[in-house]
Design a protein around this motif. Structure first.
Motif, PDB file in Angstrom:
ATOM      1  N   GLY A  70      33.009  11.922  50.662  1.00 48.92           N
ATOM      2  CA  GLY A  70      32.954  11.524  49.420  1.00 48.92           C
ATOM      3  C   GLY A  70      31.714  11.894  48.623  1.00 48.92           C
ATOM      4  N   LEU A  71      30.825  12.685  49.172  1.00 48.98           N
ATOM      5  CA  LEU A  71      29.582  13.225  48.779  1.00 48.98           C
ATOM      6  C   LEU A  71      29.942  14.252  47.809  1.00 48.98           C
ATOM      7  N   GLU A  72      29.098  14.367  46.672  1.00 52.02           N
ATOM      8  CA  GLU A  72      29.144  15.363  45.881  1.00 52.02           C
ATOM      9  C   GLU A  72      27.870  16.607  46.570  1.00 52.02           C
ATOM     10  N   THR A  73      28.674  17.804  46.219  1.00 53.31           N
ATOM     11  CA  THR A  73      27.549  18.924  46.678  1.00 53.31           C
ATOM     12  C   THR A  73      26.378  19.135  45.768  1.00 53.31           C
ATOM     13  N   ILE A  74      25.254  18.849  46.557  1.00 51.20           N
ATOM     14  CA  ILE A  74      23.825  18.737  45.777  1.00 51.20           C
ATOM     15  C   ILE A  74      23.054  19.808  45.775  1.00 51.20           C
ATOM     16  N   LEU A  75      23.464  20.855  46.901  1.00 49.39           N
ATOM     17  CA  LEU A  75      22.698  22.011  47.127  1.00 49.39           C
ATOM     18  C   LEU A  75      23.691  23.260  47.128  1.00 49.39           C
ATOM     19  N   GLN A  76      23.072  24.171  46.447  1.00 51.45           N
ATOM     20  CA  GLN A  76      23.776  25.372  46.059  1.00 51.45           C
ATOM     21  C   GLN A  76      22.968  26.777  46.587  1.00 51.45           C
ATOM     22  N   GLU A  88      19.834  11.417  53.678  1.00 52.99           N
ATOM     23  CA  GLU A  88      19.931  11.569  55.365  1.00 52.99           C
ATOM     24  C   GLU A  88      21.170  12.425  55.197  1.00 52.99           C
ATOM     25  N   LEU A  89      22.021  12.144  54.567  1.00 56.15           N
ATOM     26  CA  LEU A  89      23.198  13.291  54.455  1.00 56.15           C
ATOM     27  C   LEU A  89      23.774  13.952  53.348  1.00 56.15           C
ATOM     28  N   ILE A  90      23.540  15.224  53.482  1.00 58.67           N
ATOM     29  CA  ILE A  90      23.551  16.045  52.117  1.00 58.67           C
ATOM     30  C   ILE A  90      24.848  17.262  52.438  1.00 58.67           C
ATOM     31  N   LYS A  91      25.557  17.426  51.393  1.00 60.71           N
ATOM     32  CA  LYS A  91      26.468  18.390  51.526  1.00 60.71           C
ATOM     33  C   LYS A  91      26.154  19.599  50.658  1.00 60.71           C
ATOM     34  N   GLY A  92      26.280  20.807  51.172  1.00 59.00           N
ATOM     35  CA  GLY A  92      25.774  22.051  50.510  1.00 59.00           C
ATOM     36  C   GLY A  92      26.766  23.080  50.450  1.00 59.00           C
ATOM     37  N   ARG A  93      26.434  24.223  49.691  1.00 60.20           N
ATOM     38  CA  ARG A  93      27.446  25.222  49.371  1.00 60.20           C
ATOM     39  C   ARG A  93      26.907  26.529  49.104  1.00 60.20           C
ATOM     40  N   VAL A  94      27.455  27.481  49.814  1.00 60.02           N
ATOM     41  CA  VAL A  94      27.044  28.917  49.704  1.00 60.02           C
ATOM     42  C   VAL A  94      27.882  29.511  48.508  1.00 60.02           C
ATOM     43  N   LEU A  95      27.198  30.098  47.438  1.00 60.00           N
ATOM     44  CA  LEU A  95      27.871  30.672  46.219  1.00 60.00           C
ATOM     45  C   LEU A  95      28.410  32.059  46.388  1.00 60.00           C
ATOM     46  N   ASP A  96      29.595  32.443  45.639  1.00 58.42           N
ATOM     47  CA  ASP A  96      30.118  33.642  46.119  1.00 58.42           C
ATOM     48  C   ASP A  96      29.129  34.940  45.928  1.00 58.42           C
ATOM     49  N   ASN A  97      28.270  34.655  44.981  1.00 57.51           N
ATOM     50  CA  ASN A  97      27.271  35.749  44.754  1.00 57.51           C
ATOM     51  C   ASN A  97      26.276  36.086  45.967  1.00 57.51           C
ATOM     52  N   ASN A  98      26.189  35.222  47.031  1.00 58.74           N
ATOM     53  CA  ASN A  98      25.331  35.550  48.154  1.00 58.74           C
ATOM     54  C   ASN A  98      26.293  36.338  49.219  1.00 58.74           C
ATOM     55  N   ILE A 144      32.942  23.956  56.561  1.00 58.61           N
ATOM     56  CA  ILE A 144      34.182  24.205  56.190  1.00 58.61           C
ATOM     57  C   ILE A 144      34.328  25.320  54.854  1.00 58.61           C
ATOM     58  N   GLY A 145      34.974  26.269  55.163  1.00 60.82           N
ATOM     59  CA  GLY A 145      34.647  27.537  54.036  1.00 60.82           C
ATOM     60  C   GLY A 145      33.422  27.805  53.802  1.00 60.82           C
ATOM     61  N   THR A 146      33.124  27.389  52.384  1.00 62.61           N
ATOM     62  CA  THR A 146      31.741  27.769  51.922  1.00 62.61           C
ATOM     63  C   THR A 146      30.840  26.647  51.710  1.00 62.61           C
ATOM     64  N   LYS A 147      31.465  25.341  52.346  1.00 64.05           N
ATOM     65  CA  LYS A 147      30.497  24.148  52.362  1.00 64.05           C
ATOM     66  C   LYS A 147      30.133  23.734  53.570  1.00 64.05           C
ATOM     67  N   PHE A 148      29.037  22.833  53.716  1.00 62.03           N
ATOM     68  CA  PHE A 148      28.224  22.685  54.850  1.00 62.03           C
ATOM     69  C   PHE A 148      27.978  21.076  54.560  1.00 62.03           C
TER      70      PHE A 148
END
Length: 109
Positions: free
Chosen positions: A17-23, A45-55, A79-83
Motif C-alpha cells: 500500500g505504500l506510495e513510491t517516494i524515491l525516484q 523504516e520501509l520505503i518504495k523506490g523506482r528507477v526511471l526509464d531515462n536511467n 519487481i520491474g522498475t520498483k524496489f
C-alpha cells in the motif's frame, strides 16, 4: 541483519500500500540520494523506490543493492522498475516501529 522469508513476506505485504517516494533518474545514485534514502528509512523504516526509464545504466535490482549497501538496509523486493528497502529505525519509539515476525528456533533431536 538478514531477513527471514516470513519477515520478507510480512514486509512485502506492508509495502503493497505504500506510495513510491524515491525516484532514481539519469543522475543515478549519488551522495544526495543516499542521504535522502537514509533520512526516509529512519523516518519510515520501509520505503518504495523506482528507477526511471531515462536511467540507462541501472536496473532496479542493481540500484536497490547499491542503496542497501550504502544505507545498511535490506532489499525486501524488486519487481520491474520498483524496489522496496527496509531498515529498523532507532529514532522512533519502540511501539511505533514495524514489529517483525520472530523466526522459530529449529528443534534439536
Amino acid at each position: 541483519m538478514e531477513l527471514t522469508s516470513k519477515q520478507r513476506a510480512q514486509l512485502r505485504g506492508l509495502a503493497n500500500g505504500l506510495e513510491t517516494i524515491l525516484q532514481i533518474g539519469k543522475d543515478g545514485v549519488g551522495e544526495n540520494l543516499v542521504k535522502q534514502v537514509n533520512d526516509a528509512l529512519e523516518a519510515r523504516e520501509l520505503i518504495k523506490g523506482r528507477v526511471l526509464d531515462n536511467n540507462l545504466e541501472l536496473d532496479a535490482r542493481t540500484a536497490a543493492q547499491i542503496l542497501a549497501k550504502a544505507t545498511r538496509s535490506e532489499v525486501v523486493q524488486v519487481i520491474g522498475t520498483k524496489f522496496v528497502l527496509y531498515r529498523e529505525s532507532h529514532s522512533k519509539p519502540r511501539e511505533k516501529r514495524i514489529e517483525l515476525v520472530k523466526s522459530r528456533a529449529k528443534k534439536k533431536e
